[in-house]
Motif scaffolding. Structure first.
Motif, PDB file in Angstrom:
ATOM      1  N   UNK A 429      62.146 -47.514 -37.970  1.00  0.00           N
ATOM      2  CA  UNK A 429      60.972 -47.123 -37.183  1.00  0.00           C
ATOM      3  C   UNK A 429      60.258 -45.901 -37.771  1.00  0.00           C
ATOM      4  N   UNK A 430      60.927 -45.165 -38.625  1.00  0.00           N
ATOM      5  CA  UNK A 430      60.345 -43.921 -39.135  1.00  0.00           C
ATOM      6  C   UNK A 430      59.107 -44.201 -39.973  1.00  0.00           C
ATOM      7  N   UNK A 431      57.990 -43.564 -39.628  1.00  0.00           N
ATOM      8  CA  UNK A 431      56.735 -43.779 -40.337  1.00  0.00           C
ATOM      9  C   UNK A 431      56.562 -42.827 -41.504  1.00  0.00           C
ATOM     10  N   UNK A 485      58.544 -36.782 -50.458  1.00  0.00           N
ATOM     11  CA  UNK A 485      57.129 -37.145 -50.576  1.00  0.00           C
ATOM     12  C   UNK A 485      56.678 -38.184 -49.553  1.00  0.00           C
ATOM     13  N   UNK A 486      57.557 -39.087 -49.163  1.00  0.00           N
ATOM     14  CA  UNK A 486      57.142 -40.173 -48.270  1.00  0.00           C
ATOM     15  C   UNK A 486      57.288 -39.822 -46.788  1.00  0.00           C
ATOM     16  N   UNK A 487      58.364 -39.092 -46.442  1.00  0.00           N
ATOM     17  CA  UNK A 487      58.666 -38.845 -45.027  1.00  0.00           C
ATOM     18  C   UNK A 487      58.751 -37.355 -44.691  1.00  0.00           C
ATOM     19  N   UNK A 488      58.343 -36.479 -45.598  1.00  0.00           N
ATOM     20  CA  UNK A 488      58.467 -35.023 -45.408  1.00  0.00           C
ATOM     21  C   UNK A 488      59.914 -34.628 -45.126  1.00  0.00           C
ATOM     22  N   UNK A 489      60.831 -35.364 -45.699  1.00  0.00           N
ATOM     23  CA  UNK A 489      62.281 -35.204 -45.517  1.00  0.00           C
ATOM     24  C   UNK A 489      62.641 -34.824 -44.079  1.00  0.00           C
TER      25      UNK A 489
END
Length: 549
Positions: A429-431, A485-489
Protein backbone atom coordinates in the motif's frame (compact mmCIF):
# COMPACT_ATOMS: atom_id res chain seq x y z
CA UNK A 1 31.56 -23.78 9.95
CA UNK A 2 31.30 -27.06 11.85
CA UNK A 3 27.81 -28.19 12.76
CA UNK A 4 26.87 -27.08 16.26
CA UNK A 5 26.23 -29.89 18.73
CA UNK A 6 23.46 -29.25 21.21
CA UNK A 7 22.00 -31.15 24.10
CA UNK A 8 18.37 -32.13 23.75
CA UNK A 9 15.41 -32.35 26.12
CA UNK A 10 12.11 -34.07 25.39
CA UNK A 11 8.69 -32.81 26.41
CA UNK A 12 5.15 -33.71 25.51
CA UNK A 13 4.41 -30.10 24.50
CA UNK A 14 6.81 -27.22 23.89
CA UNK A 15 5.24 -23.74 23.97
CA UNK A 16 7.01 -20.67 22.56
CA UNK A 17 5.80 -17.49 24.25
CA UNK A 18 4.47 -16.76 27.75
CA UNK A 19 1.64 -14.49 26.67
CA UNK A 20 -2.05 -15.13 27.33
CA UNK A 21 -2.27 -17.74 24.57
CA UNK A 22 0.79 -19.77 25.53
CA UNK A 23 0.09 -19.70 29.25
CA UNK A 24 -3.57 -20.62 28.78
CA UNK A 25 -2.52 -23.58 26.66
CA UNK A 26 -0.02 -24.71 29.29
CA UNK A 27 -2.58 -24.48 32.09
CA UNK A 28 -5.27 -26.37 30.20
CA UNK A 29 -2.80 -29.10 29.17
CA UNK A 30 -1.94 -29.76 32.82
CA UNK A 31 -5.56 -29.51 33.92
CA UNK A 32 -6.54 -32.17 31.40
CA UNK A 33 -3.54 -34.41 32.05
CA UNK A 34 -1.31 -33.63 35.04
CA UNK A 35 1.23 -36.21 33.87
CA UNK A 36 2.08 -34.34 30.68
CA UNK A 37 5.46 -32.61 30.55
CA UNK A 38 4.94 -29.02 29.40
CA UNK A 39 7.53 -26.28 28.97
CA UNK A 40 6.98 -22.59 28.15
CA UNK A 41 9.88 -20.60 26.68
CA UNK A 42 9.77 -16.80 26.97
CA UNK A 43 12.23 -14.45 25.26
CA UNK A 44 11.61 -11.60 27.73
CA UNK A 45 13.73 -11.23 30.85
CA UNK A 46 10.68 -12.25 32.87
CA UNK A 47 7.11 -13.21 32.11
CA UNK A 48 5.28 -10.00 31.19
CA UNK A 49 8.40 -8.07 30.18
CA UNK A 50 7.38 -8.09 26.50
CA UNK A 51 3.61 -7.92 26.99
CA UNK A 52 1.94 -4.75 25.73
CA UNK A 53 -1.80 -4.44 25.31
CA UNK A 54 -4.43 -1.71 25.84
CA UNK A 55 -6.09 -3.42 27.64
CA UNK A 56 -9.76 -3.82 28.26
CA UNK A 57 -10.15 -7.53 28.92
CA UNK A 58 -13.21 -9.49 27.88
CA UNK A 59 -13.11 -12.15 30.63
CA UNK A 60 -14.62 -14.98 28.56
CA UNK A 61 -11.24 -16.65 28.10
CA UNK A 62 -10.37 -16.22 31.76
CA UNK A 63 -13.79 -17.60 32.77
CA UNK A 64 -13.20 -20.68 30.65
CA UNK A 65 -9.81 -21.24 32.25
CA UNK A 66 -10.54 -20.36 35.89
CA UNK A 67 -14.21 -19.75 36.76
CA UNK A 68 -12.97 -18.80 40.25
CA UNK A 69 -10.36 -16.31 39.07
CA UNK A 70 -11.61 -13.63 41.48
CA UNK A 71 -11.14 -15.92 44.47
CA UNK A 72 -7.70 -16.86 43.16
CA UNK A 73 -6.64 -13.21 43.29
CA UNK A 74 -6.27 -12.45 39.60
CA UNK A 75 -5.11 -8.84 38.98
CA UNK A 76 -8.41 -8.10 37.24
CA UNK A 77 -10.17 -5.59 39.45
CA UNK A 78 -11.22 -2.45 37.57
CA UNK A 79 -14.57 -3.14 35.97
CA UNK A 80 -15.61 -0.78 33.18
CA UNK A 81 -18.17 1.71 34.44
CA UNK A 82 -18.45 4.13 31.52
CA UNK A 83 -18.00 3.85 27.74
CA UNK A 84 -17.27 6.89 25.54
CA UNK A 85 -16.91 6.95 21.74
CA UNK A 86 -15.67 10.26 20.37
CA UNK A 87 -15.00 11.73 16.94
CA UNK A 88 -12.35 14.43 17.16
CA UNK A 89 -11.89 17.57 15.14
CA UNK A 90 -8.76 19.65 15.61
CA UNK A 91 -10.26 21.57 18.52
CA UNK A 92 -13.60 19.91 19.17
CA UNK A 93 -15.11 16.55 19.96
CA UNK A 94 -18.37 14.85 19.07
CA UNK A 95 -19.66 12.02 21.19
CA UNK A 96 -21.43 9.10 19.55
CA UNK A 97 -24.51 8.08 21.59
CA UNK A 98 -23.90 4.65 23.10
CA UNK A 99 -27.27 3.41 21.89
CA UNK A 100 -26.07 3.79 18.30
CA UNK A 101 -23.25 1.31 18.87
CA UNK A 102 -23.86 -2.41 18.29
CA UNK A 103 -24.13 -4.29 21.61
CA UNK A 104 -20.89 -6.15 20.93
CA UNK A 105 -19.09 -2.80 21.23
CA UNK A 106 -20.22 -2.31 24.83
CA UNK A 107 -17.57 -2.84 27.47
CA UNK A 108 -20.09 -3.67 30.18
CA UNK A 109 -18.69 -6.62 32.12
CA UNK A 110 -15.13 -6.07 30.88
CA UNK A 111 -12.10 -5.01 32.91
CA UNK A 112 -9.25 -2.52 32.54
CA UNK A 113 -6.07 -4.49 33.16
CA UNK A 114 -2.33 -4.64 32.73
CA UNK A 115 -1.93 -7.75 30.58
CA UNK A 116 1.69 -7.94 31.70
CA UNK A 117 0.47 -8.42 35.27
CA UNK A 118 -2.27 -10.81 34.17
CA UNK A 119 0.37 -12.93 32.43
CA UNK A 120 2.58 -12.89 35.52
CA UNK A 121 -0.40 -14.20 37.48
CA UNK A 122 -1.18 -16.84 34.84
CA UNK A 123 2.45 -17.97 35.02
CA UNK A 124 2.08 -18.50 38.77
CA UNK A 125 -1.01 -20.63 38.18
CA UNK A 126 0.79 -22.64 35.51
CA UNK A 127 3.83 -23.29 37.67
CA UNK A 128 1.52 -24.39 40.48
CA UNK A 129 0.25 -27.09 38.11
CA UNK A 130 3.76 -28.26 37.27
CA UNK A 131 4.45 -26.32 34.05
CA UNK A 132 8.12 -25.46 33.54
CA UNK A 133 8.57 -21.81 32.50
CA UNK A 134 11.93 -20.46 31.36
CA UNK A 135 12.14 -16.68 30.78
CA UNK A 136 15.14 -15.18 29.01
CA UNK A 137 15.10 -18.06 26.53
CA UNK A 138 14.75 -16.85 22.97
CA UNK A 139 13.83 -19.51 20.45
CA UNK A 140 16.16 -18.82 17.55
CA UNK A 141 15.50 -21.81 15.30
CA UNK A 142 12.99 -24.52 14.55
CA UNK A 143 14.02 -28.15 14.81
CA UNK A 144 12.73 -30.17 11.88
CA UNK A 145 11.94 -33.87 12.04
CA UNK A 146 13.12 -36.25 9.36
CA UNK A 147 9.53 -36.46 8.11
CA UNK A 148 9.41 -32.68 7.62
CA UNK A 149 7.39 -31.88 10.71
CA UNK A 150 8.26 -29.30 13.36
CA UNK A 151 9.89 -31.38 16.08
CA UNK A 152 11.08 -28.68 18.46
CA UNK A 153 12.98 -25.42 18.85
CA UNK A 154 16.48 -24.22 19.66
CA UNK A 155 16.43 -22.03 22.75
CA UNK A 156 19.01 -20.27 24.89
CA UNK A 157 21.72 -19.54 22.36
CA UNK A 158 24.04 -16.81 23.66
CA UNK A 159 27.36 -15.25 22.78
CA UNK A 160 27.43 -14.80 19.04
CA UNK A 161 29.59 -11.90 17.91
CA UNK A 162 28.47 -9.04 15.68
CA UNK A 163 29.50 -10.95 12.54
CA UNK A 164 27.43 -13.98 13.59
CA UNK A 165 30.34 -16.21 14.58
CA UNK A 166 30.51 -17.79 18.06
CA UNK A 167 32.41 -15.65 20.56
CA UNK A 168 34.66 -16.85 23.38
CA UNK A 169 31.72 -17.24 25.78
CA UNK A 170 29.42 -18.86 23.22
CA UNK A 171 26.59 -21.04 24.53
CA UNK A 172 24.92 -23.10 21.78
CA UNK A 173 21.60 -23.45 23.53
CA UNK A 174 19.50 -26.58 23.65
CA UNK A 175 17.06 -28.41 21.44
CA UNK A 176 13.74 -28.70 23.20
CA UNK A 177 11.72 -31.31 21.37
CA UNK A 178 8.04 -32.04 21.77
CA UNK A 179 5.32 -34.27 20.49
CA UNK A 180 3.72 -30.95 19.58
CA UNK A 181 5.09 -27.41 19.40
CA UNK A 182 2.77 -24.48 20.10
CA UNK A 183 3.85 -21.14 18.61
CA UNK A 184 2.45 -18.29 20.71
CA UNK A 185 4.97 -15.61 19.72
CA UNK A 186 2.55 -12.75 19.23
CA UNK A 187 2.21 -10.67 16.08
CA UNK A 188 4.54 -11.52 13.17
CA UNK A 189 6.57 -14.02 15.17
CA UNK A 190 9.82 -15.04 13.50
CA UNK A 191 9.21 -18.79 13.81
CA UNK A 192 5.54 -18.47 12.92
CA UNK A 193 6.48 -16.56 9.79
CA UNK A 194 8.75 -19.42 8.71
CA UNK A 195 6.10 -22.06 9.37
CA UNK A 196 3.40 -20.14 7.51
CA UNK A 197 5.68 -19.85 4.47
CA UNK A 198 6.98 -23.43 4.55
CA UNK A 199 3.57 -25.07 4.76
CA UNK A 200 1.63 -22.49 2.73
CA UNK A 201 -0.74 -21.88 5.64
CA UNK A 202 -2.00 -18.58 4.21
CA UNK A 203 -2.89 -19.96 0.78
CA UNK A 204 -6.51 -19.14 -0.02
CA UNK A 205 -6.64 -16.55 2.76
CA UNK A 206 -6.53 -12.78 2.53
CA UNK A 207 -3.24 -11.02 3.32
CA UNK A 208 -2.82 -10.31 7.00
CA UNK A 209 -3.27 -6.63 7.88
CA UNK A 210 -1.65 -4.75 10.75
CA UNK A 211 -1.64 -1.61 12.83
CA UNK A 212 1.05 -0.04 14.97
CA UNK A 213 -0.11 0.54 18.54
CA UNK A 214 1.78 2.92 20.83
CA UNK A 215 1.00 3.26 24.51
CA UNK A 216 2.00 5.41 27.45
CA UNK A 217 1.08 5.04 31.10
CA UNK A 218 0.45 8.33 32.91
CA UNK A 219 -0.11 9.17 36.53
CA UNK A 220 -2.64 12.00 36.52
CA UNK A 221 -4.20 14.46 38.94
CA UNK A 222 -6.52 12.41 41.22
CA UNK A 223 -9.23 15.03 40.72
CA UNK A 224 -9.34 14.11 37.01
CA UNK A 225 -9.15 10.35 37.45
CA UNK A 226 -12.35 8.35 36.88
CA UNK A 227 -11.51 4.72 37.56
CA UNK A 228 -13.32 2.38 35.16
CA UNK A 229 -13.84 4.94 32.38
CA UNK A 230 -13.08 3.84 28.82
CA UNK A 231 -12.78 6.31 25.94
CA UNK A 232 -12.09 5.54 22.28
CA UNK A 233 -11.62 8.20 19.61
CA UNK A 234 -11.23 8.47 15.86
CA UNK A 235 -10.68 11.38 13.50
CA UNK A 236 -8.06 14.05 14.27
CA UNK A 237 -5.10 14.07 13.94
CA UNK A 238 -5.14 11.29 11.32
CA UNK A 239 -8.14 12.62 9.38
CA UNK A 240 -7.78 11.27 5.82
CA UNK A 241 -4.10 10.34 6.00
CA UNK A 242 -4.60 6.96 7.65
CA UNK A 243 -7.06 4.82 9.55
CA UNK A 244 -6.75 4.44 13.27
CA UNK A 245 -7.72 5.98 16.57
CA UNK A 246 -6.96 6.22 20.25
CA UNK A 247 -7.83 4.71 23.60
CA UNK A 248 -7.79 6.19 27.10
CA UNK A 249 -8.45 3.80 29.97
CA UNK A 250 -8.68 4.93 33.59
CA UNK A 251 -6.97 2.14 35.56
CA UNK A 252 -6.05 1.84 39.23
CA UNK A 253 -3.92 4.15 41.35
CA UNK A 254 -4.70 7.36 39.43
CA UNK A 255 -3.12 5.89 36.31
CA UNK A 256 -4.42 6.04 32.78
CA UNK A 257 -3.40 3.92 29.83
CA UNK A 258 -3.32 6.16 26.78
CA UNK A 259 -2.59 4.78 23.36
CA UNK A 260 -2.81 5.42 19.66
CA UNK A 261 -3.21 2.98 16.77
CA UNK A 262 -2.33 3.70 13.15
CA UNK A 263 -3.36 1.20 10.49
CA UNK A 264 -0.27 0.25 8.50
CA UNK A 265 -1.97 0.29 5.11
CA UNK A 266 -1.46 4.07 4.89
CA UNK A 267 -0.18 5.32 1.53
CA UNK A 268 1.72 8.50 2.35
CA UNK A 269 5.30 7.46 3.17
CA UNK A 270 5.83 10.81 4.89
CA UNK A 271 3.36 9.81 7.61
CA UNK A 272 4.99 9.54 11.03
CA UNK A 273 2.80 7.35 13.29
CA UNK A 274 4.70 8.13 16.47
CA UNK A 275 4.33 11.87 15.93
CA UNK A 276 0.62 11.46 15.20
CA UNK A 277 0.36 9.94 18.68
CA UNK A 278 2.31 12.80 20.23
CA UNK A 279 0.22 15.37 18.37
CA UNK A 280 -2.99 13.66 19.54
CA UNK A 281 -2.12 14.41 23.17
CA UNK A 282 -2.33 18.13 22.42
CA UNK A 283 -6.04 17.96 21.58
CA UNK A 284 -7.75 20.19 24.18
CA UNK A 285 -9.79 17.32 25.62
CA UNK A 286 -6.69 15.15 26.08
CA UNK A 287 -4.28 17.88 27.12
CA UNK A 288 -6.58 18.95 29.94
CA UNK A 289 -6.67 15.38 31.26
CA UNK A 290 -2.87 15.04 31.19
CA UNK A 291 -2.08 18.49 32.57
CA UNK A 292 -0.28 18.15 35.90
CA UNK A 293 0.40 14.45 35.33
CA UNK A 294 3.53 12.55 34.37
CA UNK A 295 4.35 9.78 31.91
CA UNK A 296 5.79 6.69 33.61
CA UNK A 297 6.07 4.11 30.80
CA UNK A 298 6.08 3.81 27.02
CA UNK A 299 5.96 0.95 24.52
CA UNK A 300 4.77 -0.12 21.10
CA UNK A 301 3.78 -3.24 19.22
CA UNK A 302 2.13 -4.24 15.99
CA UNK A 303 -1.47 -5.45 16.04
CA UNK A 304 -2.95 -8.04 13.70
CA UNK A 305 -6.02 -6.50 12.03
CA UNK A 306 -6.93 -8.76 9.13
CA UNK A 307 -9.71 -10.49 10.99
CA UNK A 308 -11.44 -13.71 10.05
CA UNK A 309 -10.52 -13.52 6.35
CA UNK A 310 -6.81 -13.42 7.13
CA UNK A 311 -6.50 -16.24 9.67
CA UNK A 312 -4.10 -18.80 8.20
CA UNK A 313 -4.55 -22.50 8.63
CA UNK A 314 -3.53 -22.70 12.27
CA UNK A 315 -2.37 -26.32 12.46
CA UNK A 316 0.66 -27.79 10.71
CA UNK A 317 2.70 -30.99 10.99
CA UNK A 318 3.95 -31.03 14.56
CA UNK A 319 2.33 -27.91 15.91
CA UNK A 320 -0.12 -25.02 15.93
CA UNK A 321 -0.32 -21.22 15.83
CA UNK A 322 -1.93 -19.55 18.84
CA UNK A 323 -3.30 -16.09 19.56
CA UNK A 324 -1.78 -13.21 17.64
CA UNK A 325 0.50 -15.62 15.78
CA UNK A 326 -2.71 -16.61 14.02
CA UNK A 327 -4.20 -13.08 14.03
CA UNK A 328 -7.26 -13.31 16.30
CA UNK A 329 -7.86 -9.64 17.18
CA UNK A 330 -11.40 -8.30 17.00
CA UNK A 331 -10.57 -4.97 15.36
CA UNK A 332 -13.61 -2.78 16.18
CA UNK A 333 -13.59 -4.01 19.78
CA UNK A 334 -9.79 -3.54 19.98
CA UNK A 335 -9.61 -6.86 21.80
CA UNK A 336 -7.69 -10.06 21.22
CA UNK A 337 -6.63 -11.35 24.62
CA UNK A 338 -9.84 -13.32 25.15
CA UNK A 339 -9.47 -15.04 21.78
CA UNK A 340 -5.79 -15.70 22.45
CA UNK A 341 -6.70 -17.48 25.67
CA UNK A 342 -9.47 -19.45 23.97
CA UNK A 343 -7.09 -20.52 21.21
CA UNK A 344 -4.70 -21.90 23.83
CA UNK A 345 -7.52 -23.81 25.48
CA UNK A 346 -8.68 -25.27 22.14
CA UNK A 347 -5.15 -26.28 21.15
CA UNK A 348 -4.53 -27.95 24.49
CA UNK A 349 -7.76 -29.92 24.18
CA UNK A 350 -6.81 -31.15 20.70
CA UNK A 351 -3.26 -32.06 21.75
CA UNK A 352 -4.33 -34.04 24.82
CA UNK A 353 -6.82 -36.01 22.74
CA UNK A 354 -4.11 -36.79 20.19
CA UNK A 355 -1.51 -37.84 22.78
CA UNK A 356 -4.06 -40.07 24.52
CA UNK A 357 -4.72 -41.70 21.15
CA UNK A 358 -1.01 -42.43 20.77
CA UNK A 359 -0.37 -39.77 18.14
CA UNK A 360 2.40 -37.22 17.92
CA UNK A 361 3.86 -34.87 15.33
CA UNK A 362 0.79 -34.92 13.09
CA UNK A 363 -1.48 -32.02 12.13
CA UNK A 364 -4.04 -31.19 14.83
CA UNK A 365 -6.92 -30.70 12.43
CA UNK A 366 -9.41 -30.64 15.32
CA UNK A 367 -7.79 -27.44 16.58
CA UNK A 368 -7.98 -25.72 13.22
CA UNK A 369 -11.61 -26.77 12.87
CA UNK A 370 -12.44 -25.42 16.33
CA UNK A 371 -10.68 -22.16 15.57
CA UNK A 372 -12.61 -21.60 12.33
CA UNK A 373 -16.01 -22.74 13.56
CA UNK A 374 -16.21 -22.23 17.34
CA UNK A 375 -16.46 -19.27 19.72
CA UNK A 376 -13.47 -17.45 18.22
CA UNK A 377 -14.93 -17.68 14.73
CA UNK A 378 -18.28 -16.41 16.00
CA UNK A 379 -16.56 -13.43 17.61
CA UNK A 380 -14.62 -12.54 14.47
CA UNK A 381 -17.10 -13.36 11.69
CA UNK A 382 -19.66 -10.80 12.76
CA UNK A 383 -17.10 -7.96 12.57
CA UNK A 384 -15.22 -9.21 9.51
CA UNK A 385 -16.18 -6.33 7.23
CA UNK A 386 -15.13 -3.43 9.48
CA UNK A 387 -11.45 -3.44 8.59
CA UNK A 388 -11.98 -3.80 4.78
CA UNK A 389 -14.50 -0.96 4.92
CA UNK A 390 -12.02 1.16 6.84
CA UNK A 391 -9.37 0.46 4.21
CA UNK A 392 -11.61 1.29 1.26
CA UNK A 393 -13.80 4.14 2.50
CA UNK A 394 -12.16 5.88 5.47
CA UNK A 395 -13.47 6.61 8.94
CA UNK A 396 -16.94 8.07 8.49
CA UNK A 397 -18.27 5.82 5.74
CA UNK A 398 -16.72 2.77 7.36
CA UNK A 399 -18.32 3.68 10.68
CA UNK A 400 -21.76 3.92 9.09
CA UNK A 401 -21.55 0.83 6.90
CA UNK A 402 -19.62 -1.19 9.45
CA UNK A 403 -22.06 -0.27 12.19
CA UNK A 404 -25.01 -1.38 10.02
CA UNK A 405 -23.27 -4.65 9.14
CA UNK A 406 -22.41 -5.36 12.80
CA UNK A 407 -25.92 -4.49 13.98
CA UNK A 408 -27.44 -6.95 11.52
CA UNK A 409 -24.92 -9.64 12.45
CA UNK A 410 -25.66 -9.07 16.12
CA UNK A 411 -29.43 -9.26 15.63
CA UNK A 412 -29.66 -12.00 13.02
CA UNK A 413 -26.27 -13.70 12.73
CA UNK A 414 -26.14 -12.56 9.08
CA UNK A 415 -23.74 -10.02 7.57
CA UNK A 416 -25.63 -8.20 4.79
CA UNK A 417 -22.35 -7.10 3.20
CA UNK A 418 -21.22 -10.70 2.87
CA UNK A 419 -17.46 -11.01 3.20
CA UNK A 420 -15.33 -8.13 1.99
CA UNK A 421 -11.68 -8.80 1.29
CA UNK A 422 -8.21 -7.36 1.75
CA UNK A 423 -6.49 -6.95 -1.58
CA UNK A 424 -2.81 -6.49 -0.78
CA UNK A 425 -0.26 -6.29 2.01
CA UNK A 426 0.39 -3.16 4.04
CA UNK A 427 3.85 -2.88 2.48
CA UNK A 428 2.31 -2.87 -1.00
CA UNK A 429 0.00 0.00 0.00
CA UNK A 430 2.95 2.35 0.48
CA UNK A 431 2.93 5.08 -2.17
CA UNK A 432 5.79 6.92 -3.83
CA UNK A 433 7.10 9.97 -2.01
CA UNK A 434 6.66 12.22 -5.05
CA UNK A 435 2.93 11.52 -5.10
CA UNK A 436 2.27 12.59 -1.52
CA UNK A 437 2.67 15.78 0.46
CA UNK A 438 5.09 16.04 3.32
CA UNK A 439 3.53 16.44 6.76
CA UNK A 440 4.78 19.15 9.10
CA UNK A 441 4.82 17.84 12.65
CA UNK A 442 5.21 20.19 15.63
CA UNK A 443 8.24 19.70 17.81
CA UNK A 444 7.47 17.79 21.05
CA UNK A 445 7.20 20.11 24.02
CA UNK A 446 8.70 17.73 26.60
CA UNK A 447 5.60 18.08 28.79
CA UNK A 448 2.76 16.36 26.92
CA UNK A 449 4.72 15.14 23.91
CA UNK A 450 8.20 13.64 23.72
CA UNK A 451 10.82 12.72 21.16
CA UNK A 452 11.21 9.02 20.40
CA UNK A 453 14.52 8.40 22.11
CA UNK A 454 13.36 10.05 25.33
CA UNK A 455 10.27 7.88 25.31
CA UNK A 456 12.17 4.68 24.46
CA UNK A 457 14.04 5.16 27.74
CA UNK A 458 10.65 4.62 29.44
CA UNK A 459 10.35 1.19 27.79
CA UNK A 460 13.49 0.13 29.69
CA UNK A 461 14.84 -1.48 26.53
CA UNK A 462 18.28 -3.05 26.48
CA UNK A 463 20.18 -5.20 23.96
CA UNK A 464 23.68 -6.58 24.31
CA UNK A 465 25.54 -4.53 21.70
CA UNK A 466 28.14 -7.16 20.78
CA UNK A 467 25.58 -9.60 19.33
CA UNK A 468 24.48 -9.64 15.67
CA UNK A 469 21.70 -7.25 14.78
CA UNK A 470 18.36 -9.03 14.95
CA UNK A 471 17.08 -6.64 12.26
CA UNK A 472 18.40 -8.23 9.11
CA UNK A 473 18.65 -6.51 5.73
CA UNK A 474 18.34 -8.83 2.73
CA UNK A 475 20.16 -6.19 0.64
CA UNK A 476 22.07 -3.65 2.78
CA UNK A 477 22.34 -1.24 -0.17
CA UNK A 478 18.63 -1.19 -0.98
CA UNK A 479 17.49 1.43 1.61
CA UNK A 480 19.69 4.12 -0.01
CA UNK A 481 19.45 2.84 -3.58
CA UNK A 482 15.66 2.29 -3.71
CA UNK A 483 13.74 3.24 -0.57
CA UNK A 484 15.27 6.69 -0.12
CA UNK A 485 14.66 8.09 -3.64
CA UNK A 486 11.32 6.35 -4.17
CA UNK A 487 9.73 6.34 -0.69
CA UNK A 488 11.81 8.90 1.28
CA UNK A 489 12.96 5.87 3.30
CA UNK A 490 9.88 5.51 5.54
CA UNK A 491 11.74 3.35 8.08
CA UNK A 492 12.94 6.66 9.54
CA UNK A 493 9.32 7.38 10.48
CA UNK A 494 7.30 4.18 10.82
CA UNK A 495 9.59 2.79 13.53
CA UNK A 496 8.28 3.96 16.95
CA UNK A 497 11.69 3.57 18.58
CA UNK A 498 14.07 5.49 16.30
CA UNK A 499 15.93 2.38 15.17
CA UNK A 500 16.49 3.49 11.57
CA UNK A 501 18.33 6.59 10.40
CA UNK A 502 19.69 8.00 7.16
CA UNK A 503 22.91 9.90 7.89
CA UNK A 504 25.56 11.73 5.90
CA UNK A 505 29.03 10.22 6.17
CA UNK A 506 32.06 10.91 4.02
CA UNK A 507 29.92 12.76 1.50
CA UNK A 508 27.37 9.99 1.00
CA UNK A 509 24.15 8.86 2.64
CA UNK A 510 24.18 5.75 4.80
CA UNK A 511 21.41 3.68 6.35
CA UNK A 512 22.01 3.10 10.06
CA UNK A 513 20.28 0.42 12.14
CA UNK A 514 20.33 1.17 15.87
CA UNK A 515 19.02 -2.24 16.88
CA UNK A 516 19.67 -1.51 20.57
CA UNK A 517 16.58 0.76 20.56
CA UNK A 518 14.21 -1.91 19.23
CA UNK A 519 11.05 -2.49 21.28
CA UNK A 520 10.15 -5.60 19.25
CA UNK A 521 7.05 -4.13 17.63
CA UNK A 522 8.01 -5.69 14.23
CA UNK A 523 6.55 -2.82 12.21
CA UNK A 524 9.66 -2.79 10.02
CA UNK A 525 9.13 -6.42 9.04
CA UNK A 526 5.58 -5.51 8.03
CA UNK A 527 5.70 -2.03 6.46
CA UNK A 528 9.05 -1.83 4.63
CA UNK A 529 7.89 -1.22 1.02
CA UNK A 530 10.68 -3.39 -0.41
CA UNK A 531 10.23 -6.12 2.23
CA UNK A 532 13.96 -5.92 2.83
CA UNK A 533 13.90 -6.12 6.65
CA UNK A 534 13.46 -9.35 8.59
CA UNK A 535 12.89 -9.20 12.33
CA UNK A 536 14.54 -12.12 14.13
CA UNK A 537 14.71 -12.78 17.84
CA UNK A 538 17.76 -11.38 19.67
CA UNK A 539 19.40 -13.30 22.47
CA UNK A 540 17.21 -14.11 25.43
CA UNK A 541 16.24 -11.43 27.91
CA UNK A 542 17.00 -8.57 25.55
CA UNK A 543 14.44 -6.01 24.46
CA UNK A 544 11.92 -3.98 26.46
CA UNK A 545 11.29 -4.56 30.16
CA UNK A 546 7.73 -3.36 30.55
CA UNK A 547 6.73 -3.06 34.22
CA UNK A 548 2.93 -3.27 33.93
CA UNK A 549 1.90 -2.70 30.32
Amino acid sequence: MAEIERESMEYDVVIVGAGPAGLSAAIRLKELDPDLSVVVLEKGSEVGAHILSGAVLDPTGLNALFPDWKERGAPVRVEVKEDNFLFLGKRRKLRFPNWLMPPLMSNHGNYIVSMGNVCRWLAEQAEGLGVEIFPGMSCSELVWGEDGRVAGVVAGEFGRQADGTPGPGYEPGMELRGKYVFLAEGVRGSLSKQVIARYGLSEGRDPQKYGIGMKEIWEIDPAKHREGTVTHTMGWPLDGNAGGGSFIYHAENNQIFIGFVVHLNYENPHLYPYMEFQRFKHHPAVAELLKGGKRVAYGARAISEGGYQSIPKAAFPGGVLLGCSAGLVNVPRIKGNHNAMMSGIEAATAAVAAIRAGRQGDTLEDYDTALHSGAIAKDLKRVRNVKPLWSHYGNLMATALGGFDMWMANLTGWNPLGTLHHEKTDAAHTGKAKDHAKIDYPKPDGVLSFDRLTNVAFSFTNHEESQPSHLRLTDPALPIRVNLPEFAEPAQRYCPAGVYEVVEKDGSKQFVVNFQNCVHCKTCDIKDPSQNITWATPQGGDGPNYPNM
